[in-house]
Design a protein around this motif. Structure first.
Motif, PDB file in Angstrom:
ATOM      1  N   ALA A 121       7.834  39.443  57.960  1.00  0.00           N
ATOM      2  CA  ALA A 121       6.733  39.134  58.796  1.00  0.00           C
ATOM      3  C   ALA A 121       6.514  37.898  58.961  1.00  0.00           C
ATOM      4  O   ALA A 121       6.087  37.196  57.648  1.00  0.00           O
ATOM      5  CB  ALA A 121       5.641  39.922  58.100  1.00  0.00           C
ATOM      6  N   GLY A 122       6.816  37.064  59.970  1.00  0.00           N
ATOM      7  CA  GLY A 122       6.676  35.752  59.971  1.00  0.00           C
ATOM      8  C   GLY A 122       7.803  34.663  59.628  1.00  0.00           C
ATOM      9  O   GLY A 122       7.748  33.398  59.593  1.00  0.00           O
ATOM     10  N   GLN A 123       8.834  35.276  58.882  1.00  0.00           N
ATOM     11  CA  GLN A 123       9.806  34.249  58.293  1.00  0.00           C
ATOM     12  C   GLN A 123      11.364  34.815  59.062  1.00  0.00           C
ATOM     13  O   GLN A 123      12.376  34.378  58.448  1.00  0.00           O
ATOM     14  CB  GLN A 123      10.082  34.660  57.043  1.00  0.00           C
ATOM     15  N   ASN A 124      11.098  35.506  60.379  1.00  0.00           N
ATOM     16  CA  ASN A 124      12.370  35.875  60.949  1.00  0.00           C
ATOM     17  C   ASN A 124      13.326  36.651  60.177  1.00  0.00           C
ATOM     18  O   ASN A 124      12.916  37.750  59.430  1.00  0.00           O
ATOM     19  CB  ASN A 124      13.017  34.718  61.532  1.00  0.00           C
ATOM     20  N   ILE A 125      14.465  36.287  60.335  1.00  0.00           N
ATOM     21  CA  ILE A 125      15.601  37.421  59.811  1.00  0.00           C
ATOM     22  C   ILE A 125      16.385  36.540  58.618  1.00  0.00           C
ATOM     23  O   ILE A 125      16.829  35.523  58.888  1.00  0.00           O
ATOM     24  CB  ILE A 125      16.543  37.905  60.818  1.00  0.00           C
TER      25      ILE A 125
END
Length: 268
Positions: A121-125
């Motif tokens: 959530a909010g830090q991409n992959i």
């Protein structure tokens, strides 16, 4: 909360059979292992496991945690995503090790090469090639996306549901990512699942980029038969689907509700 297993191997023409629990919990995530074990992550009640197709269940730990996602890397190595990071076990759930280096692990998947990917959530992959010892952020070309779901097809294509930012695809073991067509640009993508090299399922909600996934009005389950190039055949009846998997018998299993008026979040 109870568990339902779909007894057809076709999602569109499926019949659903409810299994025996686990009762009294709210299921959020779902996974299975190569020996037929079924895992259910719950809201505050930890992780449950069934070894008999859902007829009976045992709690294998993490009570007090909200389990957003599960990756059964092997029958002994399991990753469990929670709101502030993830847990990992190397002994089938007897002991758990906390990892808070990655915040809010929403979804996991692993590739044939042994690579592990986690959507946040909010830090991409993030990507790991050493069974979770170290991690690299691999979607830095995009904004701070909310990755609600990851899935991989048999040919190795990896898909990521980026909630209000559409769908991403990687064709190189998770190293690089690009956008593909979403079912509807006016809807948010809560969950995505590849059942084979062509069939891709996407569950959608009413758009609200400021609302947590799973809290808006569900719209429906969409199907692509060409790896996401086009979408059609909205599947009604499953109002709030959040996880899907296929067991070794070819049965589809999914968490969700039967209709929008239902207050119970089930596994089908």
């Amino acid at each position: 909360f109870s568990v339902i297993i779909m007894i057809s191997n076709c999602v569109i023409q499926a019949q659903w059979v409810q299994t025996n629990g686990p009762f009294g919990v709210f299921a959020k995530s779902l996974a299975n292992d190569s020996s037929g074990g079924l895992y259910v992550g719950t809201n505050e009640q930890g992780l449950y496991k069934s070894t008999d197709g859902g007829n009976s269940w045992i709690n294998i730990g993490l009570v007090g945690n909200s389990v957003n996602s599960i990756l059964v890397y092997s029958n002994d190595i399991i990753f469990v995503g929670i709101d502030w990071g993830f847990y990992q076990t190397s002994d089938g759930g007897k002991n758990w090790l906390k990892n808070i280096s990655i915040n809010s692990a929403r979804s996991f998947c692993s590739t044939k090469q042994g690579t592990i990917l986690v959507g946040t959530a909010g830090q991409n992959i993030f990507r790991s090639i050493d069974k979770g010892k170290t991690w690299q952020n691999v979607a830095t070309d995009f904004g701070k996306y909310n990755i609600t779901s990851l899935t991989i097809d048999p040919s190795g294509n990896i898909y990521a549901a980026a909630y209000s930012d559409g769908i991403l695809i990687s064709t190189d073991d998770g190293i690089s990512w690009n956008h593909i067509r979403a079912p509807d640009n006016n809807l948010t993508i809560v969950y995505i699942f590849a059942s084979d090299n062509e069939h891709l399922f996407a569950f959608t909600e009413e758009p609200n980029p400021n609302a947590p996934p799973g809290t808006m009005k569900p719209i429906g389950l969409f199907l692509s038969t060409d790896s996401g190039s086009s979408w059609s055949s909205r599947i009604d009846g499953v109002a709030n689907l959040t996880q899907m998997t296929i067991n070794r018998n070819g049965d589809f299993l999914a968490t969700g509700t039967l209709n929008s008026a239902s207050s119970s979040h089930l596994i089908y």
